[in-house]
Structure formats: C-alpha cells, structure tokens
Design a protein around this motif. Sequence first.
Motif, mmCIF file in Angstrom:
data_model
loop_
_atom_site.group_PDB
_atom_site.id
_atom_site.type_symbol
_atom_site.label_atom_id
_atom_site.label_comp_id
_atom_site.label_asym_id
_atom_site.label_seq_id
_atom_site.Cartn_x
_atom_site.Cartn_y
_atom_site.Cartn_z
ATOM 1 N N ASN A 196 0.817 -1.212 0.000
ATOM 2 C CA ASN A 196 0.000 0.000 0.000
ATOM 3 C C ASN A 196 0.851 1.263 0.000
ATOM 4 O O ASN A 196 0.524 2.243 -0.663
ATOM 5 C CB ASN A 196 -0.934 0.022 1.223
ATOM 6 N N PHE A 197 1.939 1.243 0.741
ATOM 7 C CA PHE A 197 2.804 2.415 0.831
ATOM 8 C C PHE A 197 3.478 2.705 -0.510
ATOM 9 O O PHE A 197 3.625 3.854 -0.922
ATOM 10 C CB PHE A 197 3.848 2.190 1.930
ATOM 11 N N THR A 198 3.871 1.632 -1.216
ATOM 12 C CA THR A 198 4.492 1.793 -2.527
ATOM 13 C C THR A 198 3.525 2.433 -3.516
ATOM 14 O O THR A 198 3.874 3.372 -4.238
ATOM 15 C CB THR A 198 4.951 0.425 -3.063
ATOM 16 N N VAL A 199 2.286 1.923 -3.532
ATOM 17 C CA VAL A 199 1.268 2.483 -4.435
ATOM 18 C C VAL A 199 0.964 3.929 -4.062
ATOM 19 O O VAL A 199 0.819 4.797 -4.935
ATOM 20 C CB VAL A 199 -0.021 1.629 -4.384
ATOM 21 N N LEU A 200 0.895 4.198 -2.777
ATOM 22 C CA LEU A 200 0.557 5.535 -2.290
ATOM 23 C C LEU A 200 1.616 6.552 -2.707
ATOM 24 O O LEU A 200 1.300 7.651 -3.155
ATOM 25 C CB LEU A 200 0.436 5.504 -0.766
ATOM 26 N N LEU A 201 2.877 6.181 -2.602
ATOM 27 C CA LEU A 201 3.961 7.095 -2.948
ATOM 28 C C LEU A 201 4.023 7.340 -4.451
ATOM 29 O O LEU A 201 4.339 8.433 -4.906
ATOM 30 C CB LEU A 201 5.308 6.545 -2.456
ATOM 31 N N SER A 202 3.729 6.296 -5.247
ATOM 32 C CA SER A 202 3.817 6.437 -6.701
ATOM 33 C C SER A 202 2.645 7.196 -7.294
ATOM 34 O O SER A 202 2.759 7.832 -8.328
ATOM 35 C CB SER A 202 3.916 5.053 -7.360
ATOM 36 N N SER A 203 1.490 7.144 -6.625
ATOM 37 C CA SER A 203 0.292 7.771 -7.190
ATOM 38 C C SER A 203 -0.128 9.026 -6.446
ATOM 39 O O SER A 203 -1.065 9.696 -6.858
ATOM 40 C CB SER A 203 -0.878 6.786 -7.165
ATOM 41 N N GLY A 204 0.564 9.362 -5.368
ATOM 42 C CA GLY A 204 0.141 10.493 -4.548
ATOM 43 C C GLY A 204 0.127 11.809 -5.292
ATOM 44 O O GLY A 204 -0.747 12.645 -5.103
ATOM 45 N N SER A 205 1.120 12.014 -6.220
ATOM 46 C CA SER A 205 1.201 13.285 -6.925
ATOM 47 C C SER A 205 0.205 13.382 -8.062
ATOM 48 O O SER A 205 0.026 14.442 -8.646
ATOM 49 C CB SER A 205 2.626 13.466 -7.472
ATOM 50 N N GLU A 206 -0.430 12.264 -8.442
ATOM 51 C CA GLU A 206 -1.340 12.276 -9.582
ATOM 52 C C GLU A 206 -2.800 12.361 -9.161
ATOM 53 O O GLU A 206 -3.674 12.529 -9.990
ATOM 54 C CB GLU A 206 -1.126 11.001 -10.414
ATOM 55 N N GLN A 207 -3.083 12.217 -7.880
ATOM 56 C CA GLN A 207 -4.461 12.246 -7.436
ATOM 57 C C GLN A 207 -4.904 13.670 -7.154
ATOM 58 O O GLN A 207 -4.184 14.447 -6.549
ATOM 59 C CB GLN A 207 -4.625 11.402 -6.167
ATOM 60 N N LEU A 208 -6.098 13.999 -7.627
ATOM 61 C CA LEU A 208 -6.656 15.320 -7.361
ATOM 62 C C LEU A 208 -7.532 15.248 -6.117
ATOM 63 O O LEU A 208 -8.398 14.389 -6.030
ATOM 64 C CB LEU A 208 -7.501 15.785 -8.548
ATOM 65 N N PRO A 209 -7.321 16.155 -5.166
ATOM 66 C CA PRO A 209 -8.200 16.154 -4.000
ATOM 67 C C PRO A 209 -9.616 16.599 -4.366
ATOM 68 O O PRO A 209 -10.564 16.294 -3.673
ATOM 69 C CB PRO A 209 -7.527 17.144 -3.051
ATOM 70 N N ILE A 210 -9.770 17.359 -5.466
ATOM 71 C CA ILE A 210 -11.104 17.770 -5.923
ATOM 72 C C ILE A 210 -11.492 16.883 -7.093
ATOM 73 O O ILE A 210 -11.101 17.103 -8.235
ATOM 74 C CB ILE A 210 -11.114 19.257 -6.315
ATOM 75 N N GLN A 211 -12.247 15.836 -6.788
ATOM 76 C CA GLN A 211 -12.704 14.898 -7.807
ATOM 77 C C GLN A 211 -14.154 15.164 -8.187
ATOM 78 O O GLN A 211 -14.563 14.874 -9.311
ATOM 79 C CB GLN A 211 -12.584 13.458 -7.278
ATOM 80 N N THR A 212 -14.928 15.686 -7.261
ATOM 81 C CA THR A 212 -16.364 15.847 -7.461
ATOM 82 C C THR A 212 -16.802 17.245 -7.035
ATOM 83 O O THR A 212 -16.039 18.008 -6.447
ATOM 84 C CB THR A 212 -17.146 14.807 -6.646
ATOM 85 N N PHE A 213 -18.074 17.557 -7.316
ATOM 86 C CA PHE A 213 -18.636 18.839 -6.890
ATOM 87 C C PHE A 213 -18.762 18.897 -5.366
ATOM 88 O O PHE A 213 -18.659 19.972 -4.775
ATOM 89 C CB PHE A 213 -20.002 19.054 -7.553
ATOM 90 N N GLU A 214 -18.939 17.753 -4.734
ATOM 91 C CA GLU A 214 -18.988 17.710 -3.275
ATOM 92 C C GLU A 214 -17.646 18.107 -2.677
ATOM 93 O O GLU A 214 -17.581 18.838 -1.684
ATOM 94 C CB GLU A 214 -19.400 16.317 -2.799
ATOM 95 N N ASP A 215 -16.549 17.628 -3.294
ATOM 96 C CA ASP A 215 -15.209 18.015 -2.840
ATOM 97 C C ASP A 215 -15.008 19.518 -2.974
ATOM 98 O O ASP A 215 -14.363 20.150 -2.131
ATOM 99 C CB ASP A 215 -14.136 17.285 -3.656
ATOM 100 N N LEU A 216 -15.554 20.090 -4.048
ATOM 101 C CA LEU A 216 -15.415 21.524 -4.289
ATOM 102 C C LEU A 216 -16.125 22.328 -3.208
ATOM 103 O O LEU A 216 -15.619 23.352 -2.738
ATOM 104 C CB LEU A 216 -15.987 21.870 -5.671
ATOM 105 N N VAL A 217 -17.302 21.878 -2.791
ATOM 106 C CA VAL A 217 -18.067 22.577 -1.758
ATOM 107 C C VAL A 217 -17.363 22.499 -0.407
ATOM 108 O O VAL A 217 -17.346 23.470 0.358
ATOM 109 C CB VAL A 217 -19.494 21.987 -1.652
ATOM 110 N N LYS A 218 -16.747 21.348 -0.111
ATOM 111 C CA LYS A 218 -16.156 21.129 1.213
ATOM 112 C C LYS A 218 -14.866 21.918 1.426
ATOM 113 O O LYS A 218 -14.535 22.260 2.561
ATOM 114 C CB LYS A 218 -15.880 19.636 1.420
ATOM 115 N N GLN A 219 -14.119 22.194 0.341
ATOM 116 C CA GLN A 219 -12.834 22.870 0.511
ATOM 117 C C GLN A 219 -13.020 24.382 0.660
ATOM 118 O O GLN A 219 -14.062 24.932 0.318
ATOM 119 C CB GLN A 219 -11.902 22.538 -0.671
#
Length: 450
Positions: free
Chosen positions: A218-241
Amino acid sequence: DSRGPEEGLPTLTVTTILEDPYVMVRSAELEGYCIDLLKALAAMLHFSYKVKVVGDGQYGAISSNGNWTGMVGEILRQEADIAVAPLTVTSAREEVVSFTTPFLQTGIGILLRKDTVSQEMSFFHFLAPFSKETWTGLLFAYVLTCFCLFLVARLSPCEWNEPKNEENHFTFLNSLWFGAGALALQGVTPRPKALSVRVIAAVWWLFTIALLAAYIANFTVLLSSGSEQLPIQTFEDLVKQRKLEFGTLHGSSTFYFFKNSKNPIHQMIYEYMDKRRDHVLVKTYQEAVQRVMESNYAFIGESISQDLAAARHCNLIRAPEVIGARGFGIATTQASLWTKKLSVAVLKLRESGDLDYLRNKWWETSCLHKSKDRWSPLQPQALGGLFLTLAIGLALGVIAAVVELSNKSRHAAGHVKKSCCSVFTEEICTRLRIKENTRQSQETSGRANA
C-alpha cells in the motif's frame, strides 16, 4: 464554404456559428470539427451543401416578442435547411425544431489549475496505507497477543517449573518487547520453550508477515500515485474545501441548472455563487480561463470546452466528475425528411470510430503527460512523520536514562548521606569521563614505560 452542387444531388443550406474548434475561419475557408462532420455526412448521404454563418451570432432562444433568434430562428424561417453547430438539445428547442441523435456529448465540469489542486502529502504520510480503524485494530491485537504470551507462559510448566523459587522470563514488559520485535521482523529474547507459547508466537509471526506485506504494498502504491491524485474529484469536494473560489458564466444555463436542481450539493453551489455573484461570476469564457490560470479559482462550465482549454493550456485540468449530461445535435425543420437519415448517419459514424477520430483531431493536446511508471524522488513531507517519530523516540530514550540514573542517585544519596543532586552530578561525570580517564591512565603508563 460549400460543396458544389453535383448533378442529381440535393443541395442543403447549412447554418452554423463561429466557435473554436467547431467552426473557424482559416484563409477565407471554414474548417473545424463541424465542417469535417458535415463533409462525412454529405459523403454518406450523397448531398451537396452551402454553409453560411448565422446572421445574429446567436445559438437560438425566444426573444421578448416571441420569435426565435439565432440558428433555430433561421431554420424556422426556412432560411436554412439544417444547423450543424455545437447546438445543445433542449426541451424548448425540441418543441419547435427536430434534432438528430447527438453527435457530441457534454455536461457540466470543473476546470482547475494543476498547482492549486496538487495532492499535498501530510506530515504523517507514512501512516496513510492503513486507516485509523486498522491502526487501532493492530494496537489492540498487539496488546492482546502480548498479554496472552504473558498468561500462557505463567501457566505452562515448561516455562516455569518452580513458581516460588524461579523467575519467569516472560514478564509482561518482556512479552511486549517480544511482540514488538516480531512485528519488526527482529528476533528478540526471551525465546519460548513451551509448545503453547510457541503456538502463540508462530501465529503472531504469521500475522505480522502478512501485515507488513500489506503495508509495504500500500505504501508503494501511495507514494507512486500520490502526486497524480486530485483532492477535488467531485462537486462535493469543491463545496467542502475552502482554498478555491468557484463560479460560472453570468446568466448561463449552467447557473440556472444549479438554481433549479433539487440536489443538496447543487443547491449549496448555487447559494455560494448567488451570494458572491459580483465576485465569482464571470462575463466571458475567456475571462474564466484567464482567472483560473492566474488565481485560486475553479470554473464551473461546459465540460467539452474545458477539455479544449486543458488541451491548449498545460497547467489546466478538468476534474473527473461531469453532471447534467447533454448533447449537441443537428437541428432540422420538424417536417424534414433529413432528420432520420442524418441520425442514422451520425450513429454509423460513431460505431465506425469516426466521431472519436474527429474528437481527438480537434481536441489534440501538445502537453506531455508524465508517465505513471516514471521514477520521481520522494517529497520531504512523505516521510517527515517518520523523522519526527525517530526524534521523539531518541528524546524519550535519553529522558528514560536520566530518570533511571536519578532514581539510582536518590537511593545512593540515602546510604552515603549526601544530597541527591550532588550524587547525580558525580554519577554523570563518572559516566561521561570513563574514556577520558582511560586515556589518561594509558598516557601515564606509557610515560612510565618510556
């Protein structure tokens, strides 16, 4: 722009609107997605055409006097036979004209600047592979196993033959140390002798091996994909931030979509934009793109136009979620015989992959996307918590040593009838000067031999 009338072929008057990349003027000729689509349809259905740009520059809406403007109005007045343009299929337009099967699907999306939404690694990122519940379960399993080791070692005759005269090695603290060593794949004493204790130890070893394998994966996957994930994926994420402001075009169909929606998230977005309408609503699409690039602003608008902006500007990106699905269709008069033929032709072009080809051709990007397999160095934040944990552990070790020495000094002070502080100072000096005294004695003996 026209395809000259050929003998025996019907000629259609086509109305369109200038919008990049659908229809553009290049060297006095029209080109773009809709022009290529029109050429393909003409070749399939065997008709010639004459293209004209809509006179008032409008798509089509009901004016105050009840008449339709734009391309829809030209079809109703029979100034054009069909409209091939990014014309959205709506219920109001469908009542007065006919639409073919949509040739392009779109919706409402979120346009963002990449550096404003880059995934920030928390200071304790090394804990992220497991959830809080998993870490709690692991701690509970560790304490329970160590207690069972302590209990079984007390009960087993093989570990403790004479309870009154013999000291049992598996005290509770030693059991905790044994469990921690196994969890870190380090062999520690005491070593179990009884079968019952060995069974518990073996099961704990099996548990820790599987757990560590899961953590490392899990740590290996997390480190390799951490920079590619957007914290704003949905409209709900947009409202919360709270980092980004967001808005849309003033008076646009997107604004009224949120106003009329019954979805609680959509209502929150509308209320946010309505309260700050003078600040977050923009007048033109170009202004919206410019604002996204220059400030902490997210633009809510038509997803397919946002894809074009992301293709032209490499620092922009569209969030994955698209809502309010809608389509662009070819408009004809309600009595037209071409509606059915054009719908079938559009479906054939979609099934053959030609529509996908045109989409990729006119939305082509020059941006280079980083490969997911490409190596990149770890950011300091990713393992910052580990270094902090190490520092805390070192400090606790030193403090524990000082406490142990102070306890010994307190007992010694009672025997020699000195103050605790003086005995403590002497003890520290003695321990820190061992090497110095040894070196001095070696130098003295060396001189004597000389």
